[in-house]
Each structure stands twice: as structure tokens, then as C-alpha cells.
Write an enzyme that holds these catalytic residues in place. Structure first.
Site: not given
Length: 1002
Positions: A322-323, A380
Site C-alpha cells: 500500500k503506497l 497511485e
């Protein structure tokens, strides 16, 4: 064309023109005149009458919905024949029906206010609670320091009312006391929209104030409360946008999901009998859509795996990092780009619309396969620092993008687009394909452009322990967490379901033991937590070398904020045990005696209220890991801290101390290192693999000592060998072990990783790690604190800046010794005077103040000459250039007969220190101070045979002859000089020729 893989025949593209309305015409933040609307949207629905008065919007819609929300679990609910959701739908249906009957088919003006947070055509208002509060104070002409003025500006703080934490309600209470109108106003919904459009364009207070005055003059308190909610975009009326959309048209929600346009929903779907084709409910090129979101994970890892719906034939799921960035969708067609955020804000101007502009698109010339004509990518946007080759915190993204526009080929931080999904390709929507198939299309369509646009990687897994293992890894790398995905799932627009599930470290208990932290302050909550302290500032107790002499032993440093994990009962319990103990935070008079925040006078993370440590309470906190920060005084903080329980059995004396925290941190790091080593050994039996220790937030490239540049002009440690065993814990300057090694290497020193690798190796350590404790037990080596290295470097730099020679390390003082095995502690006393002042090191204002506080009133004389005699001149010959060294072999008698004391202290001592000496001071008492500073010994007996110089302040012939008669008969006649000789010698840093300063009468 390049082979992009086999896909079914592309369906017809979604209609670009719906009843004459151009899809591309729906741009954001456009305020159009009526003539422009007629020109651009000629087939839009028209209202036959004026819009309803604004007050009817809250009277017949908002207020009933809120009343229904409050009655859901009340006693009246049992008597009702309708369920809450049925009542809610009836309220909305009645309002829409009335609108169609009394106004017309264009409900867009009302929906802009009802669903204000979904309106992309109106800019943000540039207004927060504090600013609106100041505006109301000016509009109503009340004193900001009055009770009502204070209540508006400090809306989170509880008072006599129940409005704490609800800003709009607080405004209502204050306005209700002094309304301009006591009955509803006559402003229509159209007029309110026009005023709000003007307010969104106003960025300065002088432009915002007249609009707020108009609202105040034409609305009652109830209307103004709802205006504040609309400006804040925090309606919360008890119904979601989906409920309103479904009441307006069966396809409204689907169209909003693929367009993010409230205008299109209202103007294209005004006829309930019209139905959209399935193709129109899919994503459309160059039109913003509502992306799929990841579900919150609140279960065990086994439940996460189960939610992925594994099958015997295909039990796999995907794990992605998860960025920490901003969710972004990229639309591309034949060289043209458009970008939108998750909330529908367009960022095309920031990242680029073509190959020759923007901070990103100008670098993507080779990013697409030659067969790609149009594509929609989901990913993202993050910030990447090419110099350190690391991800930078999210808050720097906009700055990096703007700099990328100004300097496209610079080496500063830049936007990096990490793509994890493809939703549209060459005219065909892919949302109904599985994630696995979409991934194949993505990998065939996109070519990663290094550190500009890259395909986000994933790991296939089948068991929960694989999630835990990867979560530990991303925690160590300071990442956000993980996203677990079902590769068999389709893409669901504007949905949050178990096909995508995020796993964050705050659901784990990875940081070793529990941390028992003392609460130092509290923050007032808002919304459901309004009126209570919803989160707390926690700190660690000063002890050991961190607690300076004279400091309150009850002093703490700020360490973290904790707000998650509390139940209503625990909040109530805390309120009970701290009743009447909280003190409002006063920025002009902070409680420095009890706590210290980061940022100096800025006081980072200052609480709304604070509490004395001896009246506070201890909380047990769990966290994922520790990370460096400048927001808390410790210099580190907890990542994802979570409250576990109250520790009523502990008080401030037994709360976690700084030393205890550092020991715990070291044990956790050592345990993780050993665990990783064991795992590696199990993976490769018979072969021991040496794992390199990674430092959080430091690039691996920076770890290599062989790349450190050594300056030949600064070889301070050229004759020294070091074994550095821990990082620096000095509150003034924290350095990791790697950074300390780099500093020593850059100053000519040699670095070893064992204490016996070289002869006379200096062992450096600041805290009791396992290795240091073992070495202390062996009793073979002295252990010196890293502050000796840092202070030696700083002192050397100061000497060189002042034009002096420098190039010497400081002698050891007691403050530098962490563990001693010989007489080094006793010898180190020779480097300081009676009160602990260093003979060889500059002190700052804070340390000087502590020294002066510790001195007694009967100050005895201290001679640097006594210290000099104890030093090994072979090792300290480089002190010759120091002003404090030049008189070290001289014994001086200062004649004070008939001298008049100086009326004021020498400005050199008051303001500048002894290095800046005026040549026009003739006070013999000051000459005595200067002599002692320069290492000389003062003799008070002129008959002393050791006297080498006599300093006089007078030109009186009889007095000078008397002095000569006293000294002329002895062997080795002392030289008679004036006070100027002392002062000039200090300025020139050398003993000057005495003949130049002989009294004129001699």
C-alpha cells in the site's frame, strides 16, 4: 500493430453525445452565465418556475431526515409501521416530487447544496473553521475575547452547551443570540448558489467578508447553520448520495460512478422513464469515474484469506504494498492525457496534457506499446527522491510536481505514477474482466519508465502467514501497509468490498513489549467525539544523562499521539480520574517544568489542555514500529499507535523512561535481526548468510563506507581507530550508527567492527545493547559516548571558522564516558574545572547557564595552569594557537595600588566572550581575569621569586620606581608591562614583545 493479447470484440463506445450534451463540456470549476449555459447545453432540462426558498430545503428535507436518524433506536420507532430507511426514502421522494411539480425537471441547483461534497463544478472555499469563526466575529461585531468570540474560535472546547466539536451548531448558538432576522429569509436556492459561487472565487478575507454579511442579513440562525455545513461540506443528514440518486433516477448512481459529475446525473437523467444502456454504465475515456476502494481489515489473517474466496483449483490471492500517495487515474488517447484524483479533482495541468508539458507526461514517450491508442490506468501518484532513491512523504507531492514543471530535468523529488490496474484499452472497457486478465493486458500495454511510471508489483500467496511476513517487511521499510486482492474479481466502481482488502500495521502488535506511556495532554474531539478529549499526547520520562542538573525529575518529553482503541467506558473512566486536573494550554506560558515539546517556541503537536505528571495516568500502547520524526521531542515516534488499556497500577515514576525505551527498541531490533538470520539459515542449510543491517529511512547506497569522500584538509581522526557499537542518543544531535561511521571516515578515521581489530581501538556506545553489556562485563575496554566525536568535530569547525589552526580532538571529560575500566574517569576530571566547565571546549548558552546555576557564591580561584601541567604536551602541542593557552608558563603580579574599579564590565565578557578583546581597557582586575583565562598564574605577592611579569596600570613615576626597587635585586628580573600587553597578546594569540608595552616613565 503490437500484439496486446486476445480480448473479445470491443463493444460500441459509450455515447459521447447524450441528447445533445457534450461529455467533454463538463469541465470542473466552471461558473457559466445563463447565456453560456444556453449555448453549451441547449437540451438541458429547464425549470418552469423559480427555485424554492432556501429555508424550505432544510425545513422539508434536512430537518426531517435528521429527526428520522435520531429516532431509529428510540421508543417511537417501535410504534411506527415504517422502517427507518422507508421513512427516509419517503422524505426524499416527497421533496423530489414537489420540486418536479413546483419548479421543474432541473434539480441540479438543489443537489448542489444537498450533495455539496459531490459537486465538482464549484471550487473549494478556502475556508476552515477558524477562518469562518473569525469572519462571524467581524460580521456580528463582537469581541473575539468575549465568551461568544472565544466559543467560535475554540469550537472544540466544551462549554455550557452541547455544541462542542460541532462547529455549525456552535455558530448557530452564537448567532441565535444576535440574529439579523428572527424569521426565515427570502433567498432562493438559485440565489444561494450564486452567492456560494462568488464565495468559492474569493481567496482573501476582505472579499469573503461582504458575502458572509449578505448571508447574515438575509437568513435566520437555522439557515446560517446549514450554510456553514454546506461551506464545510459536512452535511451528514442521515442519507447517502446513493439514496438521493436512487430516488432521482434508477441509473443515477451508475452514471455518477463512471462520470463523477453531479451535473450529468441531473441533466441527462431527468426523465425517470429513460434508461441507460449497459455500455453507458461503464468507464468512458476522458471522463472521471469513481474508483474501487479497499475494504477495511478488522479480522484475523485467516479471515482475510477466507474473504478472497479461494478455490481448490485456484487458492491464490495477491499481495501488494500500500503506497503513501494520492490515488490517481490517467486517461490517454493519441498523445493527450487527463488526470483525476479519487475525489474527482482534475490534475492535468500539474502532471501534463501532452508529450511536451507537465511534470510527468513529458517523460513518458516510451511508456506505451505502439499498439496502444487509448487507455485508462488506475494507480497511485507518489513522490520519489532520485538522489536517495526512496519514496518521500505524501505531503511533498504537489511541491515536487510544481518543481517538475519548472525544472523538468532536475534531480530533485519528482512525481512517480505506480500503475496497478487498467480499465480501458483501445475503445473497450475492461472493468468486467477479472483482475488477472486485466493485469495481463496491463503488462502487455505498458512499459515501465524508470522512476517516472512503473507497473506496481504484487506477490502471489495462499496462506495468512505469508501476509504477516510481508507486513513485517513493509513495516521495516516504513511503508503504509498492504492491499490483499482477489485475482478472480471484477472491478466494481465506487464500491468498497472484500475483493480488495487493506491490511495496516495498526491491527498488529509488532513492537515488542507494550509501552506504558504517561499522558501529558489532550485534544478536544469533533463530531461524535465532540465535547470530550478524544486523543492524548503521550511522553516518556527523562532519566540518566537526559535529565540535566537542576531539572524537575517529573519532566517528560513528547513522544506520540494516541487516539485509536478507546471505548466509551474508557473515555468516561479517564474523565472521572482526571476531573478538574486539566489546564488550558497557554502558548505564552507553556509548562516547561513538566514537559518539553519539539519545535522550540513553535511547540509542535501542542495539546489543547495539559495535566501535571503526578496527577495524570498511564496508558498501555501498542504500535507497529518506531520511526524518526521532528514533530516529537524524543526525535522518534510510534507508527500506528493504538491504545490497549489503562494502567491504574502505575504512576509517573513507573512510566516508561527514555533509557527504558531505548533498551526496548534495541531488543526489538536485535530480535528482528536474529529472526531474519534464522529464517535465512533455514532457507539455506549449512550456509550462514550475513544480513546487512538496514536503517529506517536511509538509502542502502548511503551505507557503503567505501564511497565516503575523505577530505585531505580535515583529517581530525587520522590517527584513531573506532568500533562504533550504537547510534547517538544525544538530544542535541541524533545520528545512526551508519551516519557516525560516515562522519569518522570522512574525517580520516578508521572503522572496524570488533573491539580488537586494531591496537588502541576507541569503542563508541551510548546505550546498553546486548553487545555493549557483554563488553562491559568483560571489562577490557573503556566505552566512550558518541558525543565526544560530534563535539570534537564541532569544536574543530569552530576553530577553523575563526581562522585558528584546529585539527585537535577534545580531551576526555566525564560527560563523554559511558563505561570505564581503568583510571580514565579520574583523568577525565583534569579536563574540567571545579564546576564542570571544559577547558578545551566551547559551551553554548544553555550549558553555561547550568554551570552558573551550579556554582556556589564563594567562588574559589581555578587556574588553567594547574590543568596544563597535567597534560601530556606531546599529545596537546596543537593548543599553542589557542588564546587560553598563551600564558601557561607565566606567573604574573598585577599592581592594583590606587586603581579605580571599572564602572562596567568589559563588553568582551558580557557580550562576545574572551576571544573578542578591546585594546582600550585599563582595569587591572579585568587584566587578572584575562591572565587566568590565558593559562597564566596570578601571584598576589610581589616578592614571589617565580614572578615573570609585573602588570601596571599607572604612569606615576614614584610608583614605578618603587616597583623597580622591589624587583631589581633578584635573579631573573621580571618584565614590567602595562595592561595593554595582556589585552594585545590575547588579540594576537601570542606573547608579544614586552619592550613595546613598557611604561613610558621607565
Amino acid at each position: 500493430m503490437s500484439d496486446l493479447g486476445t480480448l473479445p470484440d470491443a463493444p460500441p463506445m459509450a455515447r459521447d453525445i447524450v441528447e445533445g450534451i457534450s461529455v467533454e463540456a463538463f469541465g470542473p470549476n466552471k461558473i457559466l452565465t445563463e447565456a453560456e449555459l444556453n449555448r453549451d447545453y441547449p437540451l438541458r432540462p429547464r425549470n418552469k418556475k423559480h427555485t424554492l426558498p432556501f429555508h424550505e430545503l432544510h425545513t422539508y428535507l434536512f430537518d426531517p431526515l435528521l429527526a428520522n436518524k435520531k429516532k431509529r433506536t428510540g421508543p417511537n420507532q417501535r410504534l411506527s409501521k415504517l422502517k427507518p430507511h422507508e421513512i427516509r426514502r419517503n422524505i426524499i421522494d416527497r421533496f423530489i416530487s414537489r420540486w418536479r411539480t413546483e419548479v421543474g425537471n432541473d434539480i441540479y441547483p438543489a443537489f448542489r447544496l444537498i450533495l455539496c461534497d459531490k459537486d465538482r463544478d464549484r471550487s473549494v472555499y478556502h475556508l476552515k473553521e477558524k477562518t469562518i469563526g473569525r469572519l462571524w466575529v467581524k460580521v456580528m461585531k463582537i469581541n473575539k475575547d468575549s465568551d461568544d468570540g472565544y466559543a467560535l474560535l475554540n469550537w472544540r472546547q466544551p462549554g455550557a452547551s452541547k455544541s462542542a466539536g460541532d462547529f455549525a451548531l456552535r455558530c448557530y448558538e452564537v448567532i441565535k443570540k444576535r440574529p439579523m432576522r428572527t424569521t426565515p429569509g427570502n433567498l432562493t436556492i438559485d440565489q444561494v448558489n450564486e452567492m456560494l459561487d462568488n464565495l468559492s472565487q474569493a481567496t482573501k478575507e476582505e472579499d469573503q467578508l461582504p458575502i458572509m454579511v449578505d448571508f447574515y442579513n438575509n437568513m435566520d440562525a437555522d439557515e446560517l447553520m446549514w450554510i456553514v455545513r454546506i461551506i464545510m461540506r459536512q452535511m451528514k443528514v442521515g442519507a447517502t448520495e446513493k439514496t438521493f440518486f436512487d430516488a432521482w433516477h434508477p441509473d443515477a448512481d451508475a452514471l455518477f460512478n463512471v462520470s463523477s459529475s453531479l451535473k450529468r446525473v441531473c441533466w441527462e437523467l431527468y426523465n425517470p422513464d429513460f434508461r441507460m444502456d449497459s455500455d453507458d454504465k461503464s468507464v468512458t475515456l476522458m471522463s472521471c469515474f469513481q474508483p474501487q476502494l479497499a475494504q477495511f481489515q478488522k479480522r484475523s489473517m485467516a479471515d482475510v484469506v477466507k474473504a478472497m474466496h479461494p478455490t481448490a483449483e485456484d487458492p491464490t490471492f495477491w499481495i501488494e504494498e500500500k503506497l503513501d500517495g494520492e490515488r490517481m487515474q490517467m486517461h490517454y488517447q493519441n498523445g493527450n492525457f487527463m488526470f483525476w484524483s479519487r475525489r474527482g479533482k482534475e490534475y492535468t495541468r500539474l502532471y501534463g496534457s501532452g508529450w511536451d508539458d507537465g511534470s510527468l507526461t513529458r517523460h513518458l514517450g516510451e511508456a506505451f506499446d505502439k499498439g496502444v491508442k487509448s487507455v485508462i490506468l488506475d494507480g497511485e501518484m507518489i513522490t520519489w527522491d532520485p538522489r536517495m532513491d526512496v519514496i518521500v512523504a505524501f505531503g511533498t507531492l504537489k511541491t515536487a510536481a510544481l518543481e517538475g514543471n519548472r525544472n523538468p530535468y532536475g534531480d530533485g523529488p519528482r512525481p512517480l505514477f505506480r500503475v496497478f490496474d487498467i480499465l480501458y484499452l483501445n475503445g473497450q472497457s475492461l472493468i468486467n474482466y477479472t483482475l488477472r486478465d486485466r493485469r495481463k493486458a496491463l503488462e502487455r500495454s505498458i512499459k515501465s519508465v524508470h522512476r517516472r511510471m512503473e507497473v506496481h508489483q504484487y506477490v502471489e500467496a495462499q496462506e495468512g502467514r505469508e501476509i504477516e511476513k510481508m507486513l513485517r517487511q513493509v513495516i521495516a521499510e516504513a511503508s503504509e501497509g498492504l492491499v490483499i486482492k482477489n485475482p478472480r474479481s471484477i472491478y466494481r466502481l465506487n464500491d468498497r468490498n472484500d475483493d480488495w482488502m487493506k491490511v495496516k500495521p495498526d491491527y498488529m502488535t509488532e513492537f515488542g513489549e507494550s509501552l506504558d506511556l504517561l499522558v501529558l495532554g489532550g485534544y478536544w474531539g469533533s463530531g461524535k467525539r465532540g465535547g470530550i478529549l478524544s486523543s492524548y499526547l503521550c511522553g516518556v520520562r527523562l532519566d540518566g544523562n537526559h535529565l540535566l542538573p537542576g531539572e524537575n525529575p517529573m519532566k517528560f518529553w513528547s513522544f506520540c499521539k494516541v487516539g485509536g482503541g478507546f471505548t466509551a467506558n474508557e473515555y468516561s473512566q479517564i474523565a472521572h480520574i482526571t476531573d478538574s486536573q486539566w489546564v488550558p494550554w497557554d502558548p505564552k506560558n507553556p509548562p516547561k517544568e513538566f514537559m518539553e515539546l519539539a519545535g522550540g517556541d513553535q511547540a509542535f503537536e501542542r495539546p489543547d489542555v495539559w495535566i501535571r505528571p503526578d496527577r495524570s495516568f498511564v496508558v498501555e500502547v501498542k504500535a507497529a514500529s518506531v520511526a524518526p520524526t521532528d514533530k516529537f521531542r524524543v526525535g522518534m515516534t510510534l507508527r500506528f499507535p493504538r491504545f490497549k488499556r489503562l494502567r491504574e497500577d502505575k504512576d509517573w515514576k513507573s512510566a516508561l523512561s527514555i533509557s527504558g525505551f531505548l533498551r526496548l527498541k534495541d531488543e526489538v531490533e536485535k530480535g528482528e535481526e536474529e529472526k531474519a538470520m534464522n529464517m535465512e539459515n533455514r532457507r539455506r542449510p549449512g550456509k550462514r548468510i550475513k544480513r546487512e543491517l538496514k536503517v529506517l529511512g536511509v538509502s542502502e547506497k548511503a551505507h557503503r563506507l567505501d564511497q565516503v569522500i575523505v577530505s585531505n584538509s580535515n583529517m581530525l581522526f587520522k590517527d584513531y581507530s573506532f568500533y562504533i557499537m550504537s547510534e547517538s542518543t544525544s538530544p542535541k544531535e541524533k545520528k545512526s550508527k551508519v551516519e557516525l561511521e560516515q562522519l569518522v571516515k570522512s574525517h580520516g578515521g578508521r572503522i572496524f567492527q570488533t573491539e580488537n581489530a586494531a591496537e588502541n581501538t576507541w569503542v563508541i556506545g551510548d546505550r546498553n545493547t546486548v553487545k555493549i553489556s557483554a563488553l562491559k562485563k568483560k571489562g577490557t575496554h573503556d566505552i566512550i559516548r558518541s558525543s565526544w566525536i560530534l563535539d570534537s568535530i564541532h569544536q574543530d569547525e569552530a576553530e577553523r571558522r575563526s581562522g585558528r589552526r584546529g585539527g585537535y580532538v577534545l580531551p576526555l571529560e566525564p560527560r563523554y564516558i559511558f563505561s570505564a575500566v581503568g583510571d580514565i574517569e579520574q583523568k577525565s576530571q583534569n579536563a574540567i574545572d571545579t564546576w564542570g566547565d571544559s577547558y578545551a571546549r566551547d559551551v553554548d548558552a544553555g550549558e553555561l547557564g547550568q554551570l552558573l546555576d551550579g556554582m556556589s557564591t564563594n567562588i574559589e580561584r581555578v587556574f588553567t595552569a594547574e590543568f596544563i601541567q597535567t597534560l601530556d604536551h606531546d599529545n596537546f602541542h596543537s593548543f599553542d594557537g589557542l588564546p587560553g593557552w598563551i600564558f601557561r608558563e607565566l606567573v604574573i603580579y598585577i599592581d592594583t595600588l590606587n586603581s579605580n574599579e571599572s564602572k562596567s564590565r568589559h563588553p568582551a565578557f558580557v557580550n562576545s566572550g574572551p576571544h573578542d578583546v578591546s585594546a582600550h581597557v585599563h582595569d587591572p582586575s579585568i587584566s587578572g581575569i584575562l591572565v587566568q583565562f590565558a593559562g597564566g598564574r596570578i601571584s598576589e605577592d610581589i616578592n614571589d621569586l617565580d614572578i615573570t611579569h609585573v602588570v601596571v596600570h599607572t604612569s606615576d613615576l614614584s610608583r614605578l620606581q618603587s616597583i623597580r626597587s622591589l624587583i631589581q635585586s633578584r635573579q631573573g628580573i621580571p618584565r614590567v608591562v602595562t595592561t595593554e600587553w595582556v589585552e594585545e597578546s590575547l588579540i594576537c594569540k601570542a606573547v608579544l614583545n614586552e619592550e613595546r608595552f613598557a611604561p613610558a616613565s621607565l
